[in-house]
Design a protein around this motif. Structure first.
Motif, PDB file in Angstrom:
ATOM      1  N   TYR A  41       6.662   7.034 -33.427  1.00 35.20           N
ATOM      2  CA  TYR A  41       7.163   7.177 -32.066  1.00 35.20           C
ATOM      3  C   TYR A  41       6.880   5.938 -31.231  1.00 35.20           C
ATOM      4  CZ  TYR A  41       8.011  11.961 -33.338  1.00 35.20           C
ATOM      5  OH  TYR A  41       8.481  13.076 -33.978  1.00 35.20           O
ATOM      6  N   LEU A  63      12.423   8.659 -38.831  1.00 29.01           N
ATOM      7  CA  LEU A  63      11.011   8.583 -38.423  1.00 29.01           C
ATOM      8  C   LEU A  63      10.107   8.667 -39.639  1.00 29.01           C
ATOM      9  CD1 LEU A  63      11.224  10.836 -35.278  1.00 29.01           C
ATOM     10  CD2 LEU A  63      10.766   8.410 -35.301  1.00 29.01           C
ATOM     11  N   GLU A  64      10.492   9.538 -40.587  1.00 33.61           N
ATOM     12  CA  GLU A  64       9.685   9.663 -41.803  1.00 33.61           C
ATOM     13  C   GLU A  64       9.718   8.354 -42.593  1.00 33.61           C
ATOM     14  OE1 GLU A  64      10.745  13.012 -44.239  1.00 33.61           O
ATOM     15  OE2 GLU A  64       9.557  12.206 -45.900  1.00 33.61           O
ATOM     16  N   LYS A  85       7.540   5.803 -41.005  1.00 31.05           N
ATOM     17  CA  LYS A  85       6.126   6.122 -41.248  1.00 31.05           C
ATOM     18  C   LYS A  85       5.699   5.730 -42.653  1.00 31.05           C
ATOM     19  CE  LYS A  85       3.467  10.213 -40.119  1.00 31.05           C
ATOM     20  NZ  LYS A  85       3.613  11.647 -40.047  1.00 31.05           N
ATOM     21  N   ARG A  86       6.564   6.065 -43.652  1.00 29.87           N
ATOM     22  CA  ARG A  86       6.165   5.780 -45.024  1.00 29.87           C
ATOM     23  C   ARG A  86       6.090   4.282 -45.269  1.00 29.87           C
ATOM     24  NH1 ARG A  86       5.816  10.555 -48.268  1.00 29.87           N
ATOM     25  NH2 ARG A  86       7.014  12.175 -47.286  1.00 29.87           N
ATOM     26  N   THR A 127       2.628   7.746 -51.157  1.00 27.85           N
ATOM     27  CA  THR A 127       2.221   7.304 -49.813  1.00 27.85           C
ATOM     28  C   THR A 127       0.710   7.328 -49.653  1.00 27.85           C
ATOM     29  OG1 THR A 127       4.245   8.310 -49.025  1.00 27.85           O
ATOM     30  CG2 THR A 127       2.663   7.659 -47.368  1.00 27.85           C
ATOM     31  N   ARG A 142      20.175  15.231 -35.802  1.00 31.20           N
ATOM     32  CA  ARG A 142      18.735  15.442 -35.692  1.00 31.20           C
ATOM     33  C   ARG A 142      18.026  15.222 -37.023  1.00 31.20           C
ATOM     34  NH1 ARG A 142      15.663  20.379 -32.812  1.00 31.20           N
ATOM     35  NH2 ARG A 142      13.759  19.673 -33.795  1.00 31.20           N
ATOM     36  N   GLU A 175       1.695  24.982 -32.370  1.00 30.21           N
ATOM     37  CA  GLU A 175       3.144  24.802 -32.474  1.00 30.21           C
ATOM     38  C   GLU A 175       3.580  24.589 -33.918  1.00 30.21           C
ATOM     39  OE1 GLU A 175       4.922  23.117 -29.334  1.00 30.21           O
ATOM     40  OE2 GLU A 175       6.780  22.641 -30.383  1.00 30.21           O
ATOM     41  N   LYS A 222       0.141  14.452 -29.850  1.00 29.44           N
ATOM     42  CA  LYS A 222       0.021  15.870 -29.536  1.00 29.44           C
ATOM     43  C   LYS A 222      -0.252  16.716 -30.767  1.00 29.44           C
ATOM     44  CE  LYS A 222       1.060  15.686 -25.203  1.00 29.44           C
ATOM     45  NZ  LYS A 222       0.708  16.348 -24.039  1.00 29.44           N
ATOM     46  N   PHE A 262       6.116  18.414 -28.690  1.00 24.39           N
ATOM     47  CA  PHE A 262       6.587  17.237 -29.396  1.00 24.39           C
ATOM     48  C   PHE A 262       7.885  16.700 -28.813  1.00 24.39           C
ATOM     49  CE2 PHE A 262       3.283  17.858 -32.163  1.00 24.39           C
ATOM     50  CZ  PHE A 262       3.318  19.074 -32.800  1.00 24.39           C
ATOM     51  N   ALA A 267       5.949  15.447 -41.891  1.00 20.08           N
ATOM     52  CA  ALA A 267       6.399  14.138 -42.354  1.00 20.08           C
ATOM     53  C   ALA A 267       6.942  13.289 -41.219  1.00 20.08           C
ATOM     54  CB  ALA A 267       7.462  14.301 -43.436  1.00 20.08           C
ATOM     55  N   TYR A 268       7.602  13.913 -40.236  1.00 18.65           N
ATOM     56  CA  TYR A 268       8.164  13.074 -39.178  1.00 18.65           C
ATOM     57  C   TYR A 268       7.344  13.126 -37.892  1.00 18.65           C
ATOM     58  CZ  TYR A 268      10.517  17.349 -37.480  1.00 18.65           C
ATOM     59  OH  TYR A 268      10.811  18.613 -37.038  1.00 18.65           O
ATOM     60  N   LEU A 269       6.178  13.814 -37.908  1.00 17.25           N
ATOM     61  CA  LEU A 269       5.379  13.853 -36.681  1.00 17.25           C
ATOM     62  C   LEU A 269       4.308  12.782 -36.685  1.00 17.25           C
ATOM     63  CD1 LEU A 269       4.911  17.580 -35.839  1.00 17.25           C
ATOM     64  CD2 LEU A 269       6.026  15.825 -34.528  1.00 17.25           C
ATOM     65  N   SER A 321      -1.552   7.362 -52.054  1.00 15.93           N
ATOM     66  CA  SER A 321      -2.220   6.789 -53.233  1.00 15.93           C
ATOM     67  C   SER A 321      -3.241   7.749 -53.831  1.00 15.93           C
ATOM     68  CB  SER A 321      -2.953   5.476 -52.936  1.00 15.93           C
ATOM     69  OG  SER A 321      -2.447   4.835 -51.862  1.00 15.93           O
ATOM     70  N   PHE A 377       2.915   3.008 -43.865  1.00 16.27           N
ATOM     71  CA  PHE A 377       1.766   3.395 -44.673  1.00 16.27           C
ATOM     72  C   PHE A 377       1.646   2.509 -45.900  1.00 16.27           C
ATOM     73  CE2 PHE A 377      -0.779   7.190 -43.685  1.00 16.27           C
ATOM     74  CZ  PHE A 377      -0.250   7.509 -42.449  1.00 16.27           C
ATOM     75  N   GLU A 378       2.825   2.148 -46.503  1.00 20.52           N
ATOM     76  CA  GLU A 378       2.785   1.251 -47.666  1.00 20.52           C
ATOM     77  C   GLU A 378       2.113  -0.055 -47.266  1.00 20.52           C
ATOM     78  OE1 GLU A 378       4.608   1.599 -50.899  1.00 20.52           O
ATOM     79  OE2 GLU A 378       4.425   3.655 -50.181  1.00 20.52           O
ATOM     80  N   TRP A 390      -2.033  11.347 -41.522  1.00 20.08           N
ATOM     81  CA  TRP A 390      -0.607  11.552 -41.686  1.00 20.08           C
ATOM     82  C   TRP A 390       0.036  12.040 -40.396  1.00 20.08           C
ATOM     83  CZ3 TRP A 390       3.021   9.614 -44.179  1.00 20.08           C
ATOM     84  CH2 TRP A 390       4.186  10.275 -44.526  1.00 20.08           C
ATOM     85  N   HIS A 439      -1.638   0.259 -46.737  1.00 18.40           N
ATOM     86  CA  HIS A 439      -2.451   0.315 -47.948  1.00 18.40           C
ATOM     87  C   HIS A 439      -2.501  -1.017 -48.660  1.00 18.40           C
ATOM     88  CE1 HIS A 439      -3.497   4.471 -47.773  1.00 18.40           C
ATOM     89  NE2 HIS A 439      -2.255   4.878 -47.759  1.00 18.40           N
ATOM     90  N   GLN A 446       0.634  11.442 -36.982  1.00 18.58           N
ATOM     91  CA  GLN A 446       0.447  10.303 -36.095  1.00 18.58           C
ATOM     92  C   GLN A 446       0.745  10.637 -34.639  1.00 18.58           C
ATOM     93  OE1 GLN A 446      -0.193   6.842 -36.439  1.00 18.58           O
ATOM     94  NE2 GLN A 446      -1.125   7.326 -38.374  1.00 18.58           N
ATOM     95  N   HIS A 447       1.567  11.639 -34.389  1.00 20.72           N
ATOM     96  CA  HIS A 447       1.915  12.002 -33.018  1.00 20.72           C
ATOM     97  C   HIS A 447       0.654  12.458 -32.300  1.00 20.72           C
ATOM     98  CE1 HIS A 447       4.101  13.963 -29.746  1.00 20.72           C
ATOM     99  NE2 HIS A 447       5.198  13.434 -30.205  1.00 20.72           N
ATOM    100  N   ARG A 458       1.157   2.642 -37.158  1.00 27.31           N
ATOM    101  CA  ARG A 458       1.731   3.621 -38.078  1.00 27.31           C
ATOM    102  C   ARG A 458       2.433   4.773 -37.370  1.00 27.31           C
ATOM    103  NH1 ARG A 458      -2.923   4.963 -42.310  1.00 27.31           N
ATOM    104  NH2 ARG A 458      -4.286   4.716 -40.518  1.00 27.31           N
ATOM    105  N   ASN A 459       2.342   4.807 -36.051  1.00 26.77           N
ATOM    106  CA  ASN A 459       2.956   5.921 -35.340  1.00 26.77           C
ATOM    107  C   ASN A 459       4.448   5.646 -35.169  1.00 26.77           C
ATOM    108  OD1 ASN A 459       3.741   7.907 -33.572  1.00 26.77           O
ATOM    109  ND2 ASN A 459       1.926   7.725 -32.283  1.00 26.77           N
ATOM    110  N   THR A 496      15.009  12.603 -37.889  1.00 25.58           N
ATOM    111  CA  THR A 496      13.710  12.939 -38.497  1.00 25.58           C
ATOM    112  C   THR A 496      13.501  12.160 -39.790  1.00 25.58           C
ATOM    113  OG1 THR A 496      14.726  14.856 -39.521  1.00 25.58           O
ATOM    114  CG2 THR A 496      13.531  15.233 -37.497  1.00 25.58           C
TER     115      THR A 496
END
Lengths: 242, 401
Positions: free
Chosen positions: A142, A115-116, A119-120, B96, A108, B382, B373, A86, B399-401, B98, A123-124, B368, A127, B370-371, A139-140, A112
């Motif tokens: 990265y 990024l979360e 993502k959320r 998230t 760090r 991993e 890898k 990763f 959550a953050y991957l 639903s 996702f909202e 969920w 949907h 999304q990465h 939705r990624n 994180t």
């Protein structure tokens, strides 16, 4: 005086030989930041796949390289680089730039959480959207991060050049690393300084990243302002000698 | 010495093989289950090795064949049964995705089995869920609460007892007992949520005494319990006393047979720990001097019958306890352990390989992870390494991957 400078310069691995030459030629210039490693030290290879290749598959060159590395000195790998699947060098660089006072853990965790949050939010939106729009929503976190930083990179920069007693802002092409640095720096300063004091960094950053991903927002505007200034000072371009 | 050994085993990468000898017995019967199709199991499109969902949403019918699978809690149930009490990260996940889905796990199944066979003539049995941080104690408690709510029990759920012994802005001296302190905000909040959870049963329970609140207000004997709760919510100053009355009445009337009572307390080690609350003269308050804590301690004693008591230990919100402590003796202290003794301890531990696979499958189904890898075998290995199959850590990493 020249001899100790020369011996110090020889120890500078990481400098391009051309730059080494320029620095050597300027009188009275001693480089301040230099590495303890001599030029004989090789960079470490952290790639897992490199070591997993069975001996039978190696070509002659690779076998020679392996044998050579057994006898050479190798620098220690930095503790921030891992062989995790990763790992992302851009994210690591961004974390280092966000870090204050060496608090990597905090930097760090902020990354994180950002990024979360990205993502959320996506996702909202996903949907809430209809089936046609869903294909366009990314939705990624990265890909969003990388694309947003790419959208904030300036193509051309301004450099102050002294001519006839005055400093002129001259448009100049920027190196790749300078562009990446400027994009990340602008993103971080925008979030730190221009936002309300009480909002948390992940919240601010995720909002800015999403705006930059869609080519909107203050960071992209700053890049475009930089381009306009460069365009306006086009006449001064011949002041550049490199 | 035994404690050190147990800790050493649970910390290593052995997924409970020694502590759970029954696991080997079950794998033989469960191996064909993943390839066979049961009538009540939903088969996902790509038919992987582990099925992560089940369509059985009634906890009463959950058995060992559902172990490791996620079941859906309908939104209606979520609003009525869990106005409070779900962990905050789980609430975010529900928002998230639903959908609220809980994994059926062995400790919860064990607890449900005991609850199904409770004998209401005997004194209430105490079940204590304990385990390391992030292993799923609160969610197992919520699973048990869902089951009891479906069976029409009266649920007395205290979401986090630690919140009552710290960070309280307004402490009033109690009018009922001069030595004790009232906590109006926490008490009124809890009463609101209690009312939402048990609306349908409150009208059937009648108060057996007359309670005088002040010169102008009083609750007559024989009026429904709902009135006491209304009084507590509207007059915030009397909220703590209202809570005390509710607990007393429920304890007295649980043996009458009109309803079954489930007392569910999360973070019960707060009742016997220390507080960080201070009086005006900056001297510390002991938990005994808080009226809410006193009444809760009486509730957790097993001198009543007609229901069950399910408790969870928690180091996360606790005060002055070391981070690694998770055993009942360490978290409850001598006083707490002696008061709760005898109880049935249920260990909640990290995911075993099947549950881990199921969890990853669930995340993949919801897109969920999304990465790129993280969807490969390397990525899964991993994730396993980074989280050590700890459910809480795995959720945070994914959550953050």
């Amino acid at each position: 005086m020249a001899a100790p400078v020369l011996s110090a310069v020889r120890g500078w691995s990481g400098l391009a030989p051309g730059v080494q030459g320029i620095v050597l030629r300027l009188p009275g210039v001693t480089q301040v930041r230099w590495s303890r490693y001599g030029p004989e030290y090789q960079d470490p290879k952290i790639d897992k796949e490199y070591y997993r290749k069975p001996l039978a598959e190696l070509t002659e060159e690779e076998k020679y390289e392996r044998e050579l590395r057994k006898t050479q000195f190798i620098k220690a790998a930095p503790s921030t680089k891992s062989s995790s699947v990763f790992e992302d060098p851009v994210i690591s660089k961004f974390i280092n730039m966000m870090m204050k006072g060496g608090n990597k853990i905090l930097a760090r965790s902020l990354m994180t959480q950002t990024l979360e949050a990205v993502k959320r939010k996506q996702f909202e939106k996903y949907h809430a959207a209809s089936t046609e729009e869903r294909a366009t929503i990314e939705r990624n976190p990265y890909t969003i991060f990388h694309q947003a930083l790419k959208n904030c990179e300036p193509v051309i920069g301004l450099v102050p050049i002294l001519k006839g007693g005055h400093f002129y802002q001259v448009p100049v092409p920027l190196a790749d690393r300078r562009r990446r640095f400027l994009s990340m720096k602008w993103m971080i300063t925008e979030c730190r300084e221009k936002k309300h004091r009480r909002t948390l960094m992940p919240e601010k950053l995720s909002h800015e990243l999403l705006q930059a991903f869609h080519n909107q927002g203050p960071v992209v505007k700053r890049k475009q302002d930089m381009h306009k200034m460069a365009e306006a000072n086009r006449a001064l371009a011949h002041y550049r000698w490199w | 010495m035994l404690k050190e050994m147990m800790r050493f085993i649970s910390r290593g990468h052995k997924f409970l093989l020694q502590l759970n000898p029954g696991y080997f017995l079950h794998t033989g019967t469960q191996a064909p289950q993943s390839t066979a199709v049961h009538l009540d199991d939903q088969v996902p499109v790509e038919s992987p090795k582990v099925i992560s969902r089940t369509s059985e949403s009634d906890p009463a019918k959950h058995g060992e064949q559902h172990e490791g699978q996620h079941y859906n809690i309908p939104f209606q149930d979520l609003k009525t049964i869990f106005p409070h009490g779900l962990p905050p990260r789980f609430v975010m996940q529900v928002k998230t995705f639903s959908e609220a889905s809980l994994m059926v796990r062995k400790p919860a199944l064990e607890l449900l089995h005991y609850l199904k066979n409770t004998s209401f003539a005997h004194p209430a049995v105490r079940y204590v869920l304990y385990g390391e941080k992030g292993t799923g104690k609160t969610l197992s408690l919520c699973h048990a609460i869902h089951f009891c709510a479906k069976q029409d029990w009266l649920i007395l759920h205290i979401p986090d007892a630690h919140r009552w012994v710290k960070n309280c802005r307004d402490l009033l001296q109690s009018t009922y007992n001069k030595q004790r302190f009232d906590q109006p905000l926490e008490a009124s909040n809890w009463l609101k949520n209690f009312k939402t959870a048990n609306e349908h049963l409150l009208s059937k329970i009648k108060v057996q005494e007359k309670y005088v609140w002040n010169k102008r207000e009083s609750t007559e004997k024989g009026s429904p319990l709902g009135e006491v709760i209304e009084q507590g919510i509207t007059r915030v100053k009397n909220a703590t006393d209202a809570v005390g009355i509710v607990l007393k009445e429920l304890k007295r009337q649980s043996s009458s047979g009109i309803f079954h009572l489930l007392v569910a307390v999360d973070g019960v080690n707060a009742l016997w720990g220390r507080t960080t609350l201070k009086r005006e003269d900056k001297s510390l308050i002991a938990p005994e001097e808080l009226a809410l804590i006193c009444n809760l301690r009486k509730m957790v004693k097993n001198d009543w019958h007609g229901g069950a008591i399910v408790l969870t230990l928690s180091q996360t919100g606790s005060l002055f306890k070391p981070r690694r402590a998770y055993l009942p003796q360490e978290l409850l202290g001598k006083e707490g352990f002696d008061t709760l003794d005898p109880f049935i301890p249920i260990l909640v531990s990290n995911y075993n390989p099947k549950e881990f696979e199921s969890c990853i499958q669930y995340y993949l189904e919801n897109n969920w992870l999304q990465h790129e890898k993280s969807q490969t075998e390397e990525g899964k290995k991993e994730l396993l390494f980074l989280s050590n199959a700890n459910p809480g850590q795995l959720e945070r990493i994914c959550a953050y991957l």
